[in-house]
Design an enzyme around this catalytic site. Sequence first.
Site, mmCIF file in Angstrom:
data_model
loop_
_atom_site.group_PDB
_atom_site.id
_atom_site.type_symbol
_atom_site.label_atom_id
_atom_site.label_comp_id
_atom_site.label_asym_id
_atom_site.label_seq_id
_atom_site.Cartn_x
_atom_site.Cartn_y
_atom_site.Cartn_z
ATOM 1 N N GLU A 275 34.280 39.297 40.069
ATOM 2 C CA GLU A 275 33.706 40.562 39.617
ATOM 3 C C GLU A 275 33.122 41.416 40.735
ATOM 4 O OE1 GLU A 275 31.836 37.743 36.503
ATOM 5 O OE2 GLU A 275 33.212 37.441 38.191
ATOM 6 N N ASN A 276 32.729 40.784 41.841
ATOM 7 C CA ASN A 276 32.124 41.581 42.906
ATOM 8 C C ASN A 276 33.142 42.243 43.816
ATOM 9 O OD1 ASN A 276 32.623 38.868 43.772
ATOM 10 N ND2 ASN A 276 31.418 39.234 45.604
#
Length: 223
Positions: A49-50
């Site tokens: 997700e980052n």
Amino acid sequence: MTATLTPTQIAWRAAQDINDGAYVNLGIGFPEMVARFQPPGREAIFHTENGILGFGEAPQPGQEDWDLINAGKKAVTIRPGTAFFHHADSFAMVRGGHLDVAILGAYEVAETGDLANWSTGPRGVPAVGGAMDLVHGAKRVAVITDHVTKDGKPKLVQRCTLPLTGLGCVTRVYTSLAVIDVVAQHFVLREKLPSISLDHLQSLTGATLHLDGTVADLIVPEL
């Protein structure tokens, strides 16, 4: 006491069901181990997700580059083709339905496919993070977990009692004793350890286990 699969063995079993070329997000902690066990001839493309897509294995101890981390703050390596992008673009991939699989841990899974994998309790994860997006954005959501809690209570239940991550989102659960699908709001037993009887497995499960044909033996290597 019934012998159970180790977390590593559960992760191995879950990895066997990932198709070649699948875009996969692995939850923080236990699910991250799935990346170690890609079957020969298959290659998943892992997403975090980052903002990384297509990262490689964890680096050797002492070789970490702490500018290269996943959403769980674990060091990763890059490979030819690894892509970096903004956090917002990463969630656009999730919410846009571009992930084939999300594999997450759980506190509870209901027979309806509801998932609770965060808690507001004193020892719980303080926030749900990206899991709510993942469970409704990924095309398939699987859970890996121990079959029971540390004090022996079922983690597979009729209804979740903890805060929900998502409704009706889980399709398959890989536990320390069995592989179970969620079908039409019921648990359907697909595989179980040969050493445990169906009656004993049912006694450790908080909802009815349904049968649909032959139940295969859950066989995993020593890892």
